[in-house]
Design an enzyme around this catalytic site. Structure first.
Site, PDB file in Angstrom:
ATOM      1  N   GLY A  48       0.409  -1.010  -0.408  1.00 28.93           N
ATOM      2  CA  GLY A  48       0.331   0.127  -0.558  1.00 28.93           C
ATOM      3  C   GLY A  48       0.394   1.097  -0.100  1.00 28.93           C
ATOM      4  O   GLY A  48       0.394   2.100  -0.165  1.00 28.93           O
ATOM      5  N   GLU A 101       4.107   3.886   5.737  1.00 24.71           N
ATOM      6  CA  GLU A 101       2.598   3.443   5.938  1.00 24.71           C
ATOM      7  C   GLU A 101       1.640   3.969   5.318  1.00 24.71           C
ATOM      8  O   GLU A 101       2.051   5.375   5.433  1.00 24.71           O
ATOM      9  CB  GLU A 101       2.009   2.885   7.293  1.00 24.71           C
ATOM     10  CG  GLU A 101       2.580   2.062   7.979  1.00 24.71           C
ATOM     11  CD  GLU A 101       2.684   0.620   7.545  1.00 24.71           C
ATOM     12  OE1 GLU A 101       1.700   0.427   7.092  1.00 24.71           O
ATOM     13  OE2 GLU A 101       2.996  -0.729   8.700  1.00 24.71           O
ATOM     14  N   ASP A 105      -5.025   1.240  10.976  1.00 20.43           N
ATOM     15  CA  ASP A 105      -5.623   0.907  11.323  1.00 20.43           C
ATOM     16  C   ASP A 105      -5.605   0.115  13.185  1.00 20.43           C
ATOM     17  O   ASP A 105      -6.082   1.202  13.957  1.00 20.43           O
ATOM     18  CB  ASP A 105      -6.533  -0.110  10.739  1.00 20.43           C
ATOM     19  CG  ASP A 105      -7.640  -0.510  10.906  1.00 20.43           C
ATOM     20  OD1 ASP A 105      -8.756  -0.213  11.425  1.00 20.43           O
ATOM     21  OD2 ASP A 105      -8.479  -0.428   9.550  1.00 20.43           O
ATOM     22  N   LYS A 133      -6.394   5.979  10.927  1.00 27.73           N
ATOM     23  CA  LYS A 133      -8.145   5.781  11.952  1.00 27.73           C
ATOM     24  C   LYS A 133      -7.701   5.693  13.274  1.00 27.73           C
ATOM     25  O   LYS A 133      -7.600   4.671  13.876  1.00 27.73           O
ATOM     26  CB  LYS A 133      -9.122   4.369  11.390  1.00 27.73           C
ATOM     27  CG  LYS A 133      -8.968   4.646   9.682  1.00 27.73           C
ATOM     28  CD  LYS A 133      -9.495   3.155   9.901  1.00 27.73           C
ATOM     29  CE  LYS A 133      -9.994   3.164   7.724  1.00 27.73           C
ATOM     30  NZ  LYS A 133     -10.911   2.038   8.277  1.00 27.73           N
ATOM     31  N   PHE A 155     -14.109   2.752   4.502  1.00 29.26           N
ATOM     32  CA  PHE A 155     -13.056   2.239   3.721  1.00 29.26           C
ATOM     33  C   PHE A 155     -12.819   2.420   3.130  1.00 29.26           C
ATOM     34  O   PHE A 155     -14.029   2.796   2.449  1.00 29.26           O
ATOM     35  CB  PHE A 155     -13.611   1.015   3.781  1.00 29.26           C
ATOM     36  CG  PHE A 155     -13.422  -0.606   2.453  1.00 29.26           C
ATOM     37  CD1 PHE A 155     -12.026  -1.238   3.378  1.00 29.26           C
ATOM     38  CD2 PHE A 155     -13.408  -0.643   1.565  1.00 29.26           C
ATOM     39  CE1 PHE A 155     -11.032  -2.531   2.542  1.00 29.26           C
ATOM     40  CE2 PHE A 155     -12.687  -1.307   1.243  1.00 29.26           C
ATOM     41  CZ  PHE A 155     -11.555  -1.774   1.118  1.00 29.26           C
ATOM     42  N   VAL A 156     -11.954   2.905   2.709  1.00 35.29           N
ATOM     43  CA  VAL A 156     -10.633   3.374   1.976  1.00 35.29           C
ATOM     44  C   VAL A 156     -10.495   3.043   0.762  1.00 35.29           C
ATOM     45  O   VAL A 156      -9.591   2.023   0.570  1.00 35.29           O
ATOM     46  CB  VAL A 156     -10.956   4.754   2.356  1.00 35.29           C
ATOM     47  CG1 VAL A 156     -11.242   5.876   3.423  1.00 35.29           C
ATOM     48  CG2 VAL A 156      -8.977   4.272   2.660  1.00 35.29           C
TER      49      VAL A 156
END
Length: 181
Positions: A48, A101, A105, A133, A155-156
Site C-alpha cells: 500500500g 505506511e 488501522d 484511523k 473503508f477507503v
C-alpha cells in the site's frame, strides 16, 4: 472522478490528489529539517505505501536511504496472524528509521514491524503514515511523528490502498458509501 463502483460497492471522493500532495510537501519540509544531520533510512511497508512513498521521497532532499518490507501472514486457519517481515536487505544497526505506511488501522501490523526492526538494534524508529484511523487503534504508540490525514472508520481505496487488489493506481482516495446512504 467523484465516485466509482467496485464489485457492486459504491465509493465517493474523500481526499483529492492535490490535497494529498500539499500534505506530503509539508511532511517533507519537516522531515528535511528534523533529519538533516542524521542520514535516515525510510522503510516502506508494501504494497500500500508505494504511491505515498514515491511522492514523499520526491520531497526529501537530505541524504537518506530507502528500502521496502512486506509483512507475510500465516496461511490456513492462522490467516491474518503476522509471521514474518520480509525484505529489509540492509544493515540497520544504529540507524534512524522512518517507517512509511499507507494506513494505520488497528496498529497490530505496525507494532509487528516496529518490534522486528527494534530487534535489529536500530537507533530510533519514527512512523510516517498517509492515513490513520484513531478510533480503531488497539495499540498505543509514542513515535507516530507524521500523519497525512486522520479518518473515521471508513473503508477507503485509491492512492495505494486497494479493494481485492483493485484501485491502488487511482490518484485520489475514495471512501465506501454504504448502500442506502
Amino acid at each position: 472522478m467523484k465516485s466509482l463502483t467496485i464489485d457492486n460497492l459504491d465509493f465517493e471522493l474523500m481526499i483529492d490528489h492535490d490535497q494529498i500532495q500539499k500534505r506530503i510537501r509539508l511532511i517533507g519540509i519537516d522531515l528535511n529539517m528534523r533529519y538533516q544531520d542524521k542520514h535516515p533510512v525510510f522503510i516502506g511497508v508494501l504494497n500500500g505505501c508505494f504511491m505515498f512513498m514515491s511522492d514523499l521521497m520526491k520531497q526529501v532532499v537530505i541524504p537518506s536511504e530507502l528500502s521496502f518490507v512486506k509483512l507475510a501472514s500465516y496461511s490456513g486457519t492462522e490467516q491474518g496472524r503476522l509471521s514474518e517481515l520480509i525484505g529489509v536487505g540492509m544493515d540497520l544497526k544504529g540507524r534512524d528509521i522512518i517507517i512509511v505506511e499507507d494506513i494505520i488501522d488497528s496498529g497490530h501490523s505496525l507494532k509487528y514491524t516496529m518490534d522486528a526492526l527494534e530487534r535489529l538494534e536500530v537507533a530510533s524508529i519514527s512512523v510516517c503514515a498517509l492515513l490513520m484511523k484513531p478510533a480503531n487503534l488497539q495499540v498505543t504508540f509514542d513515535n507516530i511523528m507524521y500523519i497525512g490525514f486522520e479518518i473515521d472508520e471508513e473503508f477507503v481505496v485509491g492512492y495505494g490502498l486497494d479493494y481485492n487488489g483493485q484501485c491502488r493506481n487511482l490518484p485520489n482516495i475514495y471512501q465506501h458509501v454504504p448502500s442506502g446512504s
